[in-house]
Motif scaffolding. Structure first.
Motif, PDB file in Angstrom:
ATOM      1  N   PHE A 186       1.425   2.417  -4.507  1.00  0.00           N
ATOM      2  CA  PHE A 186       1.586   1.464  -5.617  1.00  0.00           C
ATOM      3  C   PHE A 186       0.441   1.572  -6.635  1.00  0.00           C
ATOM      4  O   PHE A 186       0.546   1.055  -7.750  1.00  0.00           O
ATOM      5  N   LEU A 187      -0.633   2.244  -6.269  1.00  0.00           N
ATOM      6  CA  LEU A 187      -1.763   2.418  -7.198  1.00  0.00           C
ATOM      7  C   LEU A 187      -1.445   3.536  -8.192  1.00  0.00           C
ATOM      8  O   LEU A 187      -0.739   4.486  -7.868  1.00  0.00           O
ATOM      9  N   PRO A 188      -1.997   3.440  -9.405  1.00  0.00           N
ATOM     10  CA  PRO A 188      -1.790   4.526 -10.373  1.00  0.00           C
ATOM     11  C   PRO A 188      -2.530   5.776  -9.935  1.00  0.00           C
ATOM     12  O   PRO A 188      -3.544   5.704  -9.227  1.00  0.00           O
ATOM     13  N   ALA A 189      -2.019   6.943 -10.312  1.00  0.00           N
ATOM     14  CA  ALA A 189      -2.664   8.216  -9.979  1.00  0.00           C
ATOM     15  C   ALA A 189      -3.820   8.468 -10.933  1.00  0.00           C
ATOM     16  O   ALA A 189      -3.682   8.297 -12.152  1.00  0.00           O
ATOM     17  N   MET A 190      -4.967   8.855 -10.389  1.00  0.00           N
ATOM     18  CA  MET A 190      -6.122   9.154 -11.221  1.00  0.00           C
ATOM     19  C   MET A 190      -6.050  10.614 -11.670  1.00  0.00           C
ATOM     20  O   MET A 190      -5.894  11.517 -10.857  1.00  0.00           O
ATOM     21  N   LYS A 191      -6.169  10.840 -12.961  1.00  0.00           N
ATOM     22  CA  LYS A 191      -5.985  12.177 -13.517  1.00  0.00           C
ATOM     23  C   LYS A 191      -7.290  12.909 -13.791  1.00  0.00           C
ATOM     24  O   LYS A 191      -7.267  14.044 -14.244  1.00  0.00           O
ATOM     25  N   ASN A 192      -8.434  12.280 -13.561  1.00  0.00           N
ATOM     26  CA  ASN A 192      -9.707  12.986 -13.807  1.00  0.00           C
ATOM     27  C   ASN A 192     -10.696  12.706 -12.695  1.00  0.00           C
ATOM     28  O   ASN A 192     -10.405  11.967 -11.788  1.00  0.00           O
ATOM     29  N   LYS A 214      -3.356   3.748  15.395  1.00  0.00           N
ATOM     30  CA  LYS A 214      -2.994   4.933  14.617  1.00  0.00           C
ATOM     31  C   LYS A 214      -2.070   4.467  13.499  1.00  0.00           C
ATOM     32  O   LYS A 214      -0.961   3.992  13.772  1.00  0.00           O
ATOM     33  N   TYR A 215      -2.534   4.586  12.286  1.00  0.00           N
ATOM     34  CA  TYR A 215      -1.772   4.027  11.176  1.00  0.00           C
ATOM     35  C   TYR A 215      -2.046   4.784   9.886  1.00  0.00           C
ATOM     36  O   TYR A 215      -2.961   5.605   9.790  1.00  0.00           O
ATOM     37  N   TYR A 216      -1.225   4.459   8.891  1.00  0.00           N
ATOM     38  CA  TYR A 216      -1.402   5.003   7.538  1.00  0.00           C
ATOM     39  C   TYR A 216      -1.039   3.914   6.550  1.00  0.00           C
ATOM     40  O   TYR A 216       0.075   3.378   6.573  1.00  0.00           O
ATOM     41  N   MET A 217      -2.007   3.564   5.677  1.00  0.00           N
ATOM     42  CA  MET A 217      -1.753   2.553   4.657  1.00  0.00           C
ATOM     43  C   MET A 217      -1.109   3.216   3.440  1.00  0.00           C
ATOM     44  O   MET A 217      -1.639   4.185   2.897  1.00  0.00           O
ATOM     45  N   ASP A 218       0.004   2.669   3.015  1.00  0.00           N
ATOM     46  CA  ASP A 218       0.718   3.192   1.848  1.00  0.00           C
ATOM     47  C   ASP A 218       0.104   2.599   0.581  1.00  0.00           C
ATOM     48  O   ASP A 218       0.263   1.403   0.296  1.00  0.00           O
ATOM     49  N   ILE A 219      -0.613   3.427  -0.168  1.00  0.00           N
ATOM     50  CA  ILE A 219      -1.221   2.964  -1.416  1.00  0.00           C
ATOM     51  C   ILE A 219      -0.577   3.644  -2.634  1.00  0.00           C
ATOM     52  O   ILE A 219      -1.194   3.818  -3.674  1.00  0.00           O
ATOM     53  N   PHE A 239      -5.264  -3.680  -9.507  1.00  0.00           N
ATOM     54  CA  PHE A 239      -3.909  -3.177  -9.316  1.00  0.00           C
ATOM     55  C   PHE A 239      -3.275  -3.711  -8.030  1.00  0.00           C
ATOM     56  O   PHE A 239      -2.163  -3.324  -7.672  1.00  0.00           O
ATOM     57  N   ILE A 240      -4.016  -4.580  -7.347  1.00  0.00           N
ATOM     58  CA  ILE A 240      -3.489  -5.166  -6.108  1.00  0.00           C
ATOM     59  C   ILE A 240      -2.902  -6.539  -6.439  1.00  0.00           C
ATOM     60  O   ILE A 240      -3.619  -7.450  -6.846  1.00  0.00           O
ATOM     61  N   GLY A 241      -1.612  -6.647  -6.286  1.00  0.00           N
ATOM     62  CA  GLY A 241      -0.947  -7.907  -6.607  1.00  0.00           C
ATOM     63  C   GLY A 241      -0.861  -8.810  -5.393  1.00  0.00           C
ATOM     64  O   GLY A 241      -1.645  -8.710  -4.446  1.00  0.00           O
ATOM     65  N   THR A 242       0.120  -9.673  -5.424  1.00  0.00           N
ATOM     66  CA  THR A 242       0.304 -10.631  -4.328  1.00  0.00           C
ATOM     67  C   THR A 242       1.271 -10.115  -3.256  1.00  0.00           C
ATOM     68  O   THR A 242       1.442 -10.747  -2.219  1.00  0.00           O
ATOM     69  N   GLU A 243       1.889  -8.971  -3.541  1.00  0.00           N
ATOM     70  CA  GLU A 243       2.842  -8.409  -2.583  1.00  0.00           C
ATOM     71  C   GLU A 243       2.113  -7.897  -1.336  1.00  0.00           C
ATOM     72  O   GLU A 243       0.969  -7.445  -1.419  1.00  0.00           O
ATOM     73  N   PRO A 244       2.775  -7.947  -0.181  1.00  0.00           N
ATOM     74  CA  PRO A 244       2.160  -7.396   1.038  1.00  0.00           C
ATOM     75  C   PRO A 244       1.899  -5.900   0.882  1.00  0.00           C
ATOM     76  O   PRO A 244       2.589  -5.198   0.134  1.00  0.00           O
ATOM     77  N   ILE A 245       0.887  -5.408   1.583  1.00  0.00           N
ATOM     78  CA  ILE A 245       0.568  -3.980   1.579  1.00  0.00           C
ATOM     79  C   ILE A 245       1.244  -3.342   2.787  1.00  0.00           C
ATOM     80  O   ILE A 245       1.067  -3.795   3.925  1.00  0.00           O
ATOM     81  N   LYS A 246       2.025  -2.308   2.529  1.00  0.00           N
ATOM     82  CA  LYS A 246       2.777  -1.651   3.588  1.00  0.00           C
ATOM     83  C   LYS A 246       1.878  -0.706   4.392  1.00  0.00           C
ATOM     84  O   LYS A 246       1.099   0.061   3.827  1.00  0.00           O
ATOM     85  N   VAL A 247       2.009  -0.788   5.699  1.00  0.00           N
ATOM     86  CA  VAL A 247       1.271   0.091   6.605  1.00  0.00           C
ATOM     87  C   VAL A 247       2.248   0.645   7.633  1.00  0.00           C
ATOM     88  O   VAL A 247       3.074  -0.092   8.181  1.00  0.00           O
ATOM     89  N   MET A 248       2.141   1.957   7.880  1.00  0.00           N
ATOM     90  CA  MET A 248       2.955   2.597   8.906  1.00  0.00           C
ATOM     91  C   MET A 248       2.101   2.730  10.157  1.00  0.00           C
ATOM     92  O   MET A 248       1.013   3.311  10.115  1.00  0.00           O
ATOM     93  N   ILE A 249       2.559   2.177  11.274  1.00  0.00           N
ATOM     94  CA  ILE A 249       1.801   2.234  12.514  1.00  0.00           C
ATOM     95  C   ILE A 249       2.576   2.979  13.590  1.00  0.00           C
ATOM     96  O   ILE A 249       3.804   3.073  13.546  1.00  0.00           O
ATOM     97  N   ASP A 250       1.829   3.535  14.526  1.00  0.00           N
ATOM     98  CA  ASP A 250       2.441   4.124  15.711  1.00  0.00           C
ATOM     99  C   ASP A 250       2.822   2.964  16.635  1.00  0.00           C
ATOM    100  O   ASP A 250       1.944   2.216  17.076  1.00  0.00           O
ATOM    101  N   PRO A 251       4.108   2.765  16.946  1.00  0.00           N
ATOM    102  CA  PRO A 251       4.522   1.617  17.785  1.00  0.00           C
ATOM    103  C   PRO A 251       3.818   1.567  19.130  1.00  0.00           C
ATOM    104  O   PRO A 251       3.607   0.487  19.685  1.00  0.00           O
TER     105      PRO A 251
END
Length: 232
Positions: free
Chosen positions: A226-232, A219-224, A202-214
């Motif tokens: 874009f992945l499908p939600a797992m239901k089980n 201190k950061y958070y990777m925005d995932i 599910f990881i394409g060629t697009e950059p992966i967005k990360v939020m960092i403390d300037p």
């Protein structure tokens, strides 16, 4: 993963139940001591049993009630080596209505059960409590980074197992990405939260967005999202 949420609340519940049991047994023993009569008893036998492939012993005690009735009883715990010796004189506490439920007047006989329940209860409770507290703090940090962090585009590096965590024999996956700070020429490596399915497809060629403390890119958070939600 639902299993992790179940585990933290299970630890908390078990801890509270054990603490409640410790308080119950403490009050029960305290009430027993308040009304108990005393007598001198003698260890007449050391009863053997096997525990964890070793021999343990518990004393069989004989004493006489105030009315002259002979009563035998044994403790609920066993030790190795024996806590008492054959022929040893011990002070006995007993309820005149139930002399067979007598107890040796000693810390181990009276308070070991409540102590074990209390200690285990505190340990289980603290484990569950700190897992929940850690989750709360982490969610607050994520909210702060989403609202105030600097969004950067990072390059996908690889996916690997998180071998430091296993639930039901399964290890979660982690996505790793990297980003070069051109202002300082420093390379940062980021990793995602635990993912309980293989995200590789599910990881394409697009950059992966990360939020960092300037002020502190560590201190950061990777925005995932874009992945499908797992239901089980």
């Amino acid at each position: 993963m639902k299993a992790l949420s179940f585990i933290k609340y299970t630890f908390l519940t078990i801890g509270l139940a054990l603490i409640a049991a410790a308080l119950y047994f403490y009050q029960k023993q305290h009430a027993f001591q308040e009304k108990a009569l005393t007598a001198q008893g003698t260890v007449i036998e050391l009863l053997e049993s096997t525990s964890d492939n070793s021999i343990v012993y518990k004393p069989l005690v004989l004493f006489k009630t105030k009315e002259g009735k002979e009563v035998k009883f044994t403790t609920s715990f066993s030790t190795s080596p024996p806590s008492y010796s054959m022929g040893e004189s011990v002070e006995v506490l007993y309820d005149s209505a139930e002399p067979n439920s007598a107890s040796i007047n000693g810390f181990t006989s009276l308070w070991l059960g409540p102590l074990i329940c209390g200690v285990l209860g505190i340990i289980f409770f603290l484990i569950g409590f700190f897992i929940i507290l850690f989750d709360k703090v982490k969610q607050r940090e994520i909210r702060y980074l989403r609202e105030n962090g600097k969004r950067i585009s990072t390059k996908f590096a690889h996916v690997k197992f998180n071998n430091g965590l296993a639930v039901n024999g399964r290890n979660p996956f982690l996505i790793y990405s990297q980003w070069l700070d051109t202002n300082t020429n420093e390379l940062y490596v980021f990793k995602s939260d635990n993912i309980w399915f293989d995200p590789t497809d599910f990881i394409g060629t697009e950059p992966i967005k990360v939020m960092i403390d300037p002020k502190n890119p560590k201190k950061y958070y990777m925005d995932i999202s874009f992945l499908p939600a797992m239901k089980n």
